[in-house]
Write a protein that holds these residues in place. Structure first.
Motif, PDB file in Angstrom:
ATOM      1  N   VAL A   1      63.312  55.141  51.880  1.00 16.09           N
ATOM      2  CA  VAL A   1      62.938  54.360  52.679  1.00 16.09           C
ATOM      3  C   VAL A   1      61.489  54.913  52.676  1.00 16.09           C
ATOM      4  O   VAL A   1      60.514  55.562  52.456  1.00 16.09           O
ATOM      5  CB  VAL A   1      63.261  55.520  53.911  1.00 16.09           C
ATOM      6  N   ARG A   2      60.201  53.801  53.183  1.00 14.99           N
ATOM      7  CA  ARG A   2      58.756  53.134  53.735  1.00 14.99           C
ATOM      8  C   ARG A   2      58.908  54.174  55.089  1.00 14.99           C
ATOM      9  O   ARG A   2      58.437  54.223  55.901  1.00 14.99           O
ATOM     10  CB  ARG A   2      58.972  52.135  53.721  1.00 14.99           C
ATOM     11  N   LEU A   3      57.628  55.287  54.220  1.00 15.11           N
ATOM     12  CA  LEU A   3      57.090  56.596  55.673  1.00 15.11           C
ATOM     13  C   LEU A   3      55.918  56.412  56.298  1.00 15.11           C
ATOM     14  O   LEU A   3      54.969  56.257  54.639  1.00 15.11           O
ATOM     15  CB  LEU A   3      58.071  57.767  55.554  1.00 15.11           C
TER      16      LEU A   3
ATOM     17  N   VAL B   1      57.687  53.960  60.200  1.00 11.03           N
ATOM     18  CA  VAL B   1      58.955  53.539  59.405  1.00 11.03           C
ATOM     19  C   VAL B   1      59.582  52.747  58.598  1.00 11.03           C
ATOM     20  O   VAL B   1      59.610  51.538  59.667  1.00 11.03           O
ATOM     21  CB  VAL B   1      60.296  53.880  59.817  1.00 11.03           C
ATOM     22  N   GLY B   2      60.005  52.267  57.590  1.00 11.88           N
ATOM     23  CA  GLY B   2      60.908  50.661  57.132  1.00 11.88           C
ATOM     24  C   GLY B   2      61.406  51.175  56.545  1.00 11.88           C
ATOM     25  O   GLY B   2      62.005  51.933  54.730  1.00 11.88           O
ATOM     26  N   CYS B   3      62.847  50.370  56.594  1.00 15.25           N
ATOM     27  CA  CYS B   3      64.121  51.016  55.647  1.00 15.25           C
ATOM     28  C   CYS B   3      64.926  48.891  54.843  1.00 15.25           C
ATOM     29  O   CYS B   3      64.431  48.315  55.843  1.00 15.25           O
ATOM     30  CB  CYS B   3      65.595  50.793  56.969  1.00 15.25           C
TER      31      CYS B   3
ATOM     32  N   PRO C   1      67.894  47.318  53.056  1.00  9.34           N
ATOM     33  CA  PRO C   1      69.430  47.226  53.552  1.00  9.34           C
ATOM     34  C   PRO C   1      70.289  48.117  52.537  1.00  9.34           C
ATOM     35  O   PRO C   1      71.099  49.371  53.731  1.00  9.34           O
ATOM     36  CB  PRO C   1      70.080  46.212  53.314  1.00  9.34           C
TER      37      PRO C   1
ATOM     38  N   LEU D   1      69.160  52.259  54.280  1.00 11.52           N
ATOM     39  CA  LEU D   1      69.461  52.181  55.591  1.00 11.52           C
ATOM     40  C   LEU D   1      71.171  52.540  55.550  1.00 11.52           C
ATOM     41  O   LEU D   1      71.501  53.236  56.055  1.00 11.52           O
ATOM     42  CB  LEU D   1      69.147  51.259  56.493  1.00 11.52           C
TER      43      LEU D   1
END
Lengths: 429, 429
Positions: free
Chosen positions: B115-117, B394-396, B398, B401
């Motif tokens: 996950v990008r945070l 936040v970037g998920c 597939p 997630l």
């Protein structure tokens, strides 16, 4: 139906201004009632708190029974559904990990004039966490409020949660335990806010109170502000989705409804450059509403406060986003990072097609307590610094005071403040 | 005479509690009058602002003349006393240098789950700075409010300052120029706060308003809070001096008076382990009062709100300091660093015998806008972060997630929020 308009409309600016200016929340004026409760708690302490708890929560307890015991908490945790408890643990671990990445840097150095200068961050001494009872008693909210305080190093985190008719959501107690809450009281309402702010025989006063609550709680927090610190008073939730036409309309419709289902005053807005996609999303909203458990709330919010705004290009969305300053911003586009870099005002940004806002409500890691009602223009989501405060330090030697002191004397005299000037000059002789 | 008591007194705790609880400030209820002014400014814009300016500042100007021109500012600067102007430049340079040391770190990373945070700090878009007119029109206050905004990168800093009968302190304009203020209007009162919050034909609205003002200004800031951000509403100034018997009583007396001279509601407290020294300080206060220009104000403050507290050892002062949580704390002792390290609650700490508090009011570098009325327990002095806000990201994918999404679905369902669950689950299929 939600309002729908386009940047091409001649009356776009006035419709957009209406959207910006719309008051969604009805504010009840409970100030006098709340003042009476707070004064009573200040005067009578535990006895007042217990009287209100008996009257409003239908719970007749002694002062000794206000706090949950360790056994009661352990019992509750053992009664939680195992899968949900695991999910809660994952959420707690991820929230804590993210909050630990926030840099907190104290400094102390000697400058070229020989003056020692510093800034020191220290945790708040004691924090009170308000947790609503009944249906809105959300364990995720316990994690989001308590974990930043724990990461800040707050030594005492006191939680209050009303238990109408004695009923408590065991997951709330489990969340409190996971988040490092140090004491839990089964009280709520303005009386609980008063107990935390002024202290009672049983509950020691805290320095800051955070957490959501009903209109009584919000009014009480406003009134005790000054005696203690408070967090922001949150308004109804909001989501703004910027989406191109290459999304699944059903996904975006679900995202819009995920905020709409919080509250009939919530607001969900879609900005897109694809009119056909906009219609498909509106249709998908209706399809979802047919099966969702909170369809009545979500449907009312969408009809009364929802909006679809058509733009010629996604870049045209940027100034609109900044003016709306949404609590939650979802960028369901091919290159979300480039778009995000252009945006100034948003509480939290969710990047790309696989990042529904709800992932941030629970397990992404960043805080879900975020600025509402356009306040992302000037304020931030709850974070570790909200549970710390900064003390600056200055230390002069005779030599460094001799170097910078005369300027202070000159400025103090120019402001007519003779004792200020004297306090420096007397050390320069 | 100021109150004087000792930790050895049988009634110490009750006397200390009285000191903690004493209300020094009389609050005028101007809310209705202020609401009317704000509504008028909202409805009539410039015309309303100009009407109030004519009535209360006896200044009859057109909308075009509201802003100071570059020539007017340059003229004012050229009329400033050269020595004072140099002092102001030294102060501005030192304040800016100190504020630039505050670390502002945005971050963006990918966590172990993929996950990008991130957390991104950005400056507030536009800030309004209120500066009082007349006697309390302090150039130092302009520097202290505007420089942190400039260091934060705020692109627009609009200042308002009333000019009763057209009179302006040229040093205030010089300070504004040094501090990077981008526009200056000769208006004040609740009407100026309204103009900054809502905007008028001439003045564009801002996102946050800071700076001190009278009771009208304070009430107006409270009322526009939400529409814009505001800084704290400062109470009367305070100084707490912890001193051993090896100080010159005349120095410490000057320090106590330097806050007392601000306002009859100000408070100066001395804590010492030397009763003879305490008496010598009290005598030195009286000696200074015989010659100080603001002796009447300072004397009233000292008599009505001053206090001398005797302790057995300086370490006994630590818990008292933390409970008082003073705006300014002076440690006039042999080893101030060791004592400072034990103290939790103070706005600013001044270390050692050669660091009078007044050095911090002007040229030390740290901000002089500090928490009053015990709020150093939970809040900080004005700093660069007050002019920035934080957006989380936040970037998920597939895959990520799929890893964290099921926990979110589980928690959303446990909270009865079906659309939240759906918005995640629909992407996991």
């Amino acid at each position: 139906m939600p309002v729908k308009f386009s940047t091409r409309d001649a009356d776009f600016e006035s419709r957009f201004q209406d959207l910006l200016g719309a008051k969604r929340e009805v504010q009840e004026d409970l100030n006098n009632a709340v003042t009476a409760i707070l004064n009573d708690v200040k005067a009578r302490g535990d006895a007042a708190v217990l009287d209100y708890t008996k009257r409003w929560d239908r719970l007749d307890i002694t002062a000794e029974a206000m706090a949950f015991t360790a056994d009661e908490i352990a019992d509750a945790v053992s009664n939680c559904d195992a899968e949900t408890l695991d999910a809660l643990k994952l959420a707690a671990a991820r929230i804590e990990a993210f909050h630990r990445t926030q840099p907190i840097e104290s400094s102390f150095f000697t400058d070229p004039a020989g003056v020692r200068l510093g800034a020191r961050w220290t945790p708040v001494g004691a924090v009170g966490l308000y947790v609503p009872g009944g249906l809105a008693s959300y364990p995720s909210s316990v994690l989001m409020n308590a974990i930043p305080a724990k990461v800040a190093g707050v030594p005492r985190i006191a939680m209050v949660v009303p238990t109408p008719d004695g009923v408590i959501n065991p997951l709330v107690l489990a969340a409190a335990q996971l988040a490092g809450v140090t004491e839990i009281y089964r009280i709520g309402g303005a009386q609980a806010v008063g107990a935390l702010a002024f202290g009672t025989e049983t509950i020691k006063p805290v320095d800051k109170i955070t957490g959501p609550g009903n209109a009584f709680v919000a009014a009480a927090k406003r009134q005790v502000f000054g005696t203690v610190g408070i967090d922001m008073i949150a308004g109804p939730s909001e989501i703004l989705v910027v989406a191109d036409g290459h999304n699944d309309p059903a996904w975006i419709a679900a995202d819009l409804l995920s905020q709409a289902e919080h509250d009939t005053s919530a607001q969900s807005i879609l900005i897109t450059d694809d009119p056909t996609f906009a219609d498909a999303v509106a249709a998908a909203v209706d399809t979802h509403l047919a099966t969702l458990p909170r369809a009545e709330i979500a449907g009312t919010s969408w009809r009364d406060h929802g909006a679809i705004i058509l733009v010629d290009s996604l870049d045209d969305a940027v100034p609109l986003v900044d003016r709306l300053a949404p609590e939650h911003l979802e960028l369901a586009v091919a290159d979300p990072d480039t778009l995000a870099a252009k945006i100034r005002n948003a509480g939290a940004i969710f990047l790309g097609r696989y990042t529904p806002e709800a992932i941030g409500d629970y397990v992404a890691g960043p805080n879900h307590v975020l600025p509402t009602a356009r306040s992302a223009r000037f304020s931030s989501g709850l974070n570790v610094l909200d549970f710390m405060k900064r003390t600056t330090l200055v230390g002069c030697t005779p030599e460094s005071l001799a170097q910078i002191g005369p300027a202070a004397v000159s400025l103090a005299n120019s402001e007519g403040l003779g004792a200020h000037a004297l306090s420096v000059a007397i050390r320069l002789r």
